[in-house]
Design an enzyme around this catalytic site. Structure first.
Site, short mmCIF file in Angstrom:
data_model
loop_
_atom_site.label_atom_id
_atom_site.label_comp_id
_atom_site.label_asym_id
_atom_site.label_seq_id
_atom_site.Cartn_x
_atom_site.Cartn_y
_atom_site.Cartn_z
N LYS A 174 -13.26 4.22 -14.77
CA LYS A 174 -13.16 2.79 -14.95
C LYS A 174 -13.69 2.57 -16.04
CE LYS A 174 -12.26 1.51 -10.56
NZ LYS A 174 -11.03 0.97 -10.56
N TYR B 262 -14.44 8.95 -11.24
CA TYR B 262 -14.36 7.61 -10.98
C TYR B 262 -15.07 6.68 -12.23
CZ TYR B 262 -14.86 3.30 -8.08
OH TYR B 262 -15.00 1.98 -7.81
N ASP C 122 1.18 -1.05 0.13
CA ASP C 122 -0.05 0.02 0.01
C ASP C 122 0.69 1.36 0.01
OD1 ASP C 122 -2.28 1.73 0.33
OD2 ASP C 122 -3.31 -0.13 0.80
C1 AKB Z 1 -18.38 3.74 -4.80
O1 AKB Z 1 -19.56 4.08 -4.02
O2 AKB Z 1 -17.60 4.65 -5.12
C2 AKB Z 1 -17.94 2.30 -4.79
C3 AKB Z 1 -18.38 1.46 -6.16
C4 AKB Z 1 -19.75 1.26 -6.41
O3 AKB Z 1 -17.79 1.44 -7.14
N1 AKB Z 1 -18.54 1.46 -3.58
#
Ligand code: AKB
Length: 318
Positions: free
Chosen positions: A148, A144, A36
């Site tokens: 992804k 995010y 980590d």
């Molecule tokens: C988030 O809430 O960002 C994570 C996910 C669903 O990837 N738990």
């Protein structure tokens, strides 16, 4: 005799902590190297090899790969949805650079196999909300989610162009008691148990009707180990597999907690995370994971509620 030597990057988080315990039970502590960005707690440090690694630094990962003759990497270092909205550039840098580092190590033949987690965050407002299919419209609205979705495309690209063996799952919200989740939109479904035991009340940052896909950590770990262990020929999706267990709303989870703690009260004060939750699916169609590598979930809302209250109870007992 299993020949795999595993490196878990970002091994001290919600998923990493429990995955490492399972991998070490399966392969032996010395074969699973945990890393980590900073040293772990004393318990983790005492359990087996640990290396401090910044997953955005290729040479730091490469050194450890060479030193321990690593064959597989689980890349769990990432910034999640809610924190990512506060630090967009940092989230993009961490999530993408770490992935390229690991894919490049595989492309250059330095490791044999990669696990990389994707998320339901790849979906967006224009995606069908119920029983969201494996292949559908994907217009994520969070940094995010964008990282992804881009990551998924790169995984498929490295597989197709360079033959990289990379396996991936689109995790729903994960529920666990050993380690707190960090910076996600689905985190309310963990926090609610702590607050129920501590104060018998919870102020939810999502509204009563926000239905989201969720999963108990043990199911998530079983899925992760299963997808990594099936013969490569069984993996048909080279971006990331939809994976589902159950879906519920804050109101439904609160009603379940109330069965055990009749005095428990929930109230609602939605914040910026509501918009994120509203952009995600209510439920997921994971039939491809079920057909291709035999995925089956075990835990429903009753079992999860019972386990969480039972395991966390002693922490808050006076
Ligand atoms: C988030 O809430 O960002 C994570 C996910 C669903 O990837 N738990």
């Amino acid at each position: 005799m299993l020949k795999s030597r595993i490196l878990v990057l970002g091994g001290c988080g919600q998923l990493g902590t429990e995955l490492v315990a399972h991998l070490r039970a399966q392969y032996g502590a010395k074969k699973v190297i945990v890393s980590d960005i900073k040293e772990a707690d004393d318990e983790m440090m005492a359990q087996g090899p640990f290396e401090v690694i910044d997953a955005t630094d290729y040479s730091q990962i490469e050194d450890v790969v060479i030193q321990y003759e690593i064959t597989e990497i689980y890349l769990l270092a990432a910034m999640l949805s809610a924190t990512g909205e506060k630090f967009p550039a940092k989230a993009w840098q961490l999530n993408m650079t770490s992935l390229f580092n690991v894919l490049d190590l595989a492309k250059d033949g330095k490791i044999e196999k990669v696990f990389w987690p994707s998320s339901i965050a790849v979906f967006g407002e224009s995606t069908p909300k119920n029983n969201t299919p494996q292949q559908t419209v994907m217009e994520p609205s969070t940094v995010y989610g964008i990282s992804k979705l881009a990551g998924e495309r790169w995984c498929e690209y490295y597989h197709r162009k360079y033959g990289v063996d990379v396996r991936s799952i689109r995790y729903p919200g994960l529920i666990s008691y050993k380690t707190a989740p960090g910076g996600g939109t689905t985190d309310y479904a963990v926090d609610i148990f702590h607050k129920a035991l501590k104060h018998d009340c919870y102020v939810s940052f999502l509204n009563a009707q926000s239905e989201l896909p969720m999963m108990y950590i043990e199911d998530a770990i079983r899925a992760t180990i299963a997808i990594m262990n099936v013969p490569r020929s069984q993996i048909k999706v080279h971006s990331s597999y939809n994976l589902a267990a159950l879906s519920f709303t804050p109101e439904q989870l609160a009603a379940e907690i109330k069965k055990h703690r009749p005095d428990f009260q929930i109230s609602y004060d939605p914040d910026f995370r509501q918009e994120i939750a509203d952009s995600w699916p209510n439920s997921i169609d994971d039939s491809e994971a079920r057909n291709d590598w035999g995925w089956e979930h075990k835990f429903g809302i009753e079992e999860i509620t019972e386990i969480m209250l039972r395991e966390l109870g002693p922490v808050y007992a006076k």
